[in-house]
Motif scaffolding. Structure first.
Motif, PDB file in Angstrom:
ATOM      1  N   UNK A 165       0.830  -1.212   0.000  1.00 45.54           N
ATOM      2  CA  UNK A 165       0.000   0.000   0.000  1.00 45.54           C
ATOM      3  C   UNK A 165       0.860   1.255   0.000  1.00 45.54           C
ATOM      4  N   UNK A 166       1.934   1.235   0.776  1.00 42.93           N
ATOM      5  CA  UNK A 166       2.857   2.373   0.784  1.00 42.93           C
ATOM      6  C   UNK A 166       3.406   2.637  -0.620  1.00 42.93           C
ATOM      7  N   UNK A 167       3.820   1.576  -1.289  1.00 43.26           N
ATOM      8  CA  UNK A 167       4.387   1.729  -2.633  1.00 43.26           C
ATOM      9  C   UNK A 167       3.318   2.180  -3.628  1.00 43.26           C
ATOM     10  N   UNK A 168       2.105   1.692  -3.475  1.00 41.18           N
ATOM     11  CA  UNK A 168       1.017   2.125  -4.348  1.00 41.18           C
ATOM     12  C   UNK A 168       0.773   3.631  -4.218  1.00 41.18           C
ATOM     13  N   UNK A 169       0.711   4.120  -2.979  1.00 43.13           N
ATOM     14  CA  UNK A 169       0.473   5.548  -2.760  1.00 43.13           C
ATOM     15  C   UNK A 169       1.677   6.373  -3.234  1.00 43.13           C
ATOM     16  N   UNK A 170       2.870   5.815  -3.045  1.00 41.40           N
ATOM     17  CA  UNK A 170       4.074   6.476  -3.566  1.00 41.40           C
ATOM     18  C   UNK A 170       3.987   6.631  -5.079  1.00 41.40           C
ATOM     19  N   UNK A 171       3.563   5.583  -5.765  1.00 45.10           N
ATOM     20  CA  UNK A 171       3.461   5.626  -7.224  1.00 45.10           C
ATOM     21  C   UNK A 171       2.411   6.638  -7.687  1.00 45.10           C
ATOM     22  N   UNK A 172       1.323   6.758  -6.932  1.00 48.34           N
ATOM     23  CA  UNK A 172       0.301   7.751  -7.277  1.00 48.34           C
ATOM     24  C   UNK A 172       0.868   9.160  -7.155  1.00 48.34           C
ATOM     25  N   UNK A 173       1.661   9.404  -6.107  1.00 48.68           N
ATOM     26  CA  UNK A 173       2.291  10.707  -5.926  1.00 48.68           C
ATOM     27  C   UNK A 173       3.252  11.000  -7.077  1.00 48.68           C
ATOM     28  N   UNK A 174       4.056  10.019  -7.429  1.00 53.26           N
ATOM     29  CA  UNK A 174       5.008  10.179  -8.529  1.00 53.26           C
ATOM     30  C   UNK A 174       4.278  10.484  -9.834  1.00 53.26           C
ATOM     31  N   UNK A 175       3.210   9.746 -10.103  1.00 56.19           N
ATOM     32  CA  UNK A 175       2.448   9.963 -11.335  1.00 56.19           C
ATOM     33  C   UNK A 175       1.898  11.389 -11.403  1.00 56.19           C
ATOM     34  N   UNK A 176       1.376  11.869 -10.276  1.00 58.80           N
ATOM     35  CA  UNK A 176       0.794  13.216 -10.257  1.00 58.80           C
ATOM     36  C   UNK A 176       1.862  14.286 -10.481  1.00 58.80           C
ATOM     37  N   UNK A 177       2.982  14.152  -9.787  1.00 53.81           N
ATOM     38  CA  UNK A 177       4.037  15.150  -9.934  1.00 53.81           C
ATOM     39  C   UNK A 177       4.666  15.104 -11.321  1.00 53.81           C
ATOM     40  N   UNK A 178       4.813  13.904 -11.871  1.00 52.45           N
ATOM     41  CA  UNK A 178       5.352  13.797 -13.224  1.00 52.45           C
ATOM     42  C   UNK A 178       4.443  14.530 -14.221  1.00 52.45           C
ATOM     43  N   UNK A 179       3.138  14.342 -14.058  1.00 54.34           N
ATOM     44  CA  UNK A 179       2.198  14.984 -14.967  1.00 54.34           C
ATOM     45  C   UNK A 179       2.231  16.499 -14.814  1.00 54.34           C
ATOM     46  N   UNK A 180       2.224  16.971 -13.554  1.00 51.33           N
ATOM     47  CA  UNK A 180       2.137  18.409 -13.301  1.00 51.33           C
ATOM     48  C   UNK A 180       3.433  19.139 -13.634  1.00 51.33           C
TER      49      UNK A 180
END
Length: 548
Positions: A165-180
């Motif tokens: 779960x930690x890694x999943x939430x980490x990946x969501x954060x990375x995806x958002x910052x990469x996009x923005x």
């Protein structure tokens, strides 16, 4: 051929917004200036004009718009005219911090820019480096404090870590910052993204998936990747790198780490704080061998007190795997040891991503480790081609890469700006964190300085005392006669926040007396900087609170 130019900077008073910037830019363009940029935040304009131009014309143009110009300063002489035309003014190979900084800067100067990326947009920092590691490090710190908080009277506890779960939430954060912070900017600034692997076929042409692309100038900003040492048996073992370690879904009971640099220490402490038994192994006699000994001693004490097994002076004989168990056979002080773990992390440095570029076809020289060799203008041995960021094996920080990318873009479009890395702060995000800027004591002496130093243990800093976390140190290295600050080195919670003030002190030649005479907020870690300055001639243990 176009005539040679000079690059000029003029202070401008009165600009308060981007509209003001536009007025100044237009006014300068109307009198023949090119590559014009203006910044109301910095209060200045920069531009290029012919060598024999009357700079008073430029000042008058600014005055006529209602702003007040200062004296013109020539930044660089004889800015050379551009090379012959290509498909683009600048092609950037890579899409990390250096690449985006360069592309944005070039577009703002009116250049046509292409960016080539063979994989995921965003480079190391946002995808597999700074962002994912630091968010997981914060999670680890919280878990560690829940298990072992320093305050009697507060009972805390924590359930076993759900790493998936930690890694999943980490990946969501990375995806958002990469996009923005990366993907969205491509359209915002209007440069072209070309997907595929670039391969030079001559000094001004690359091939990408069969398409030949030419440019007036190129920037190599392909970064670096984990380097794997030559240890017998390692290639046959399922080992982790800094990239794959951040994708684990199950927490290992035991983790062995080959290496103890900043990546090894950060990830080692991360998994320790999440609940794994961690062993750090390295060849040299002490960790942080390039740092001041007081810094290494404080970090060693902190890591060992936390329960991390630290092995120094190790020679690696071989690595083997039996089922899920990895065994590292080492020699320490003439004695054989075997370290067993379910996961093995290899963190022994990084190597530049240059192998696939075919740089020999472009006449670009590489160093012994495959790094692109550059001069003080970030030019390679081919004057059409520049390089910036980790691919040069300079300071491995994203903010350095971004700075270099901007400088390279200016130079690729005709300027002659020298890169200045004399004062570069560095932070390792362990707990306590490590931050340093300027010269170590040894480096200062080697440079010919007569030095005087101050070493302040963290248990003399009130913020650390109230936090009940007193393992650490502040050290200031100063020139003996003038007490000019040459270097500052810190091991403390939030050391990375404190080091910016120290960076300004080193960069602008402040003295120990300047630090003493500056007010420092009480009960902040930054106060340690002032207390370390006072320590040059006072016993801070004899001072009252706030009496510095």
């Amino acid at each position: 051929m176009s005539e040679n130019k000079i690059e000029v900077r003029i202070p401008v008073q009165g600009m308060t917004c981007t509209g003001c910037e536009d007025h100044v830019v237009k006014a300068l363009q109307n009198v023949g200036a090119t590559n014009v940029s203006a910044s109301f935040r910095r209060g200045e304009a920069s531009f290029q004009v012919a060598v024999n131009s009357d700079l008073e014309q430029a000042k008058k143009a600014i005055s006529d718009t209602g702003y007040k110009p200062g004296d013109a300063v020539i930044i660089s002489e004889e800015v050379k005219p551009p090379f012959s035309d290509g498909d683009y003014d600048l092609v950037v190979i890579g899409s990390g911090g250096a690449a985006f900084s360069a592309a944005i800067e070039a577009v703002q100067q009116g250049a046509k820019v292409g960016m080539i990326e063979r994989g995921t947009i965003g480079g190391t920092c946002v995808n597999v480096g700074c962002v994912p590691s630091k968010t997981l490090l914060r999670a680890g710190e919280i878990n560690h404090l829940a298990h072992r908080n320093p305050f009697l009277g507060i009972e805390t506890s924590a359930e076993p870590v759900d790493l998936a779960t930690l890694v999943k939430k980490k990946n969501e954060l990375v995806d958002n910052l990469r996009q923005q912070k990366y993907v969205n900017l491509i359209d915002d600034y209007g440069f072209e993204l070309i997907q595929g692997e670039a391969r030079f076929i001559d000094e001004m042409t690359v091939e990408v998936t069969g398409r030949k692309i030419s440019a007036k100038s190129f920037l190599i900003a392909t970064g670096a990747a984990p380097e794997v040492p030559d240890i017998a048996g390692l290639k046959e073992v399922d080992y982790l790198t800094s990239t794959s370690a951040l994708e684990l879904k199950e927490l290992p009971k035991r983790l062995a780490v080959i290496g103890s640099g900043y990546i090894a220490m950060e990830l080692g402490q991360l998994f320790h704080n999440l609940g794994a038994e961690v062993t750090l192994m390295q060849r040299s006699a002490r960790i942080l061998k390039m740092y001041d000994p007081e810094i290494a001693e404080a970090v060693t004490e902190a890591l060992t007190d936390q329960g991390i097994n630290l092995i120094t002076g190790a020679s690696f004989e071989r690595v083997e795997q039996d089922g899920q168990v990895k065994r590292v056979h080492i020699m320490v002080n003439g004695e054989k040891q075997v370290i067993e773990a379910e996961q093995l992390l290899v963190a022994t440095g990084r190597k530049p991503n240059t192998a696939a570029l075919h740089l020999d076809a472009a006449g670009v020289k590489l160093g012994a480790r495959g790094q692109v060799i550059i001069d003080e203008y970030l030019r390679t041995s081919n004057p059409r081609i520049y390089a910036a960021g980790d691919v040069t094996l300079g300071p491995q920080f994203v903010y350095v890469a971004a700075y270099e990318g901007g400088v390279a873009a200016h130079n690729a479009l005709g300027a002659s700006r020298k890169v200045d890395l004399n004062v570069v702060p560095g932070v390792t995000f362990t707990n306590p964190s490590i931050a340093t800027v300027g010269l170590t004591e040894e480096q200062a002496k080697a440079a010919g300085h007569e030095v005087k130093t101050s070493v302040l243990p963290l248990d003399a800093v009130p913020r650390a005392i109230v936090n009940r976390e007193t393992t650490g140190v502040f050290k200031i290295v100063a020139e003996a006669k003038t007490l000019k600050v040459l270097g500052v080195h810190i091991v403390a919670e939030n050391a990375g926040d404190v080091i910016y003030a120290a960076t300004l002190a080193v960069k602008f030649g402040l003295t120990v007396q300047d630090l003493r005479e500056s007010l420092a907020p009480y009960l902040t870690m930054a106060e340690g900087l002032k207390l370390a300055a006072l320590t040059f001639d006072k016993d801070v243990s004899k001072l009252s609170c706030c009496a510095g």
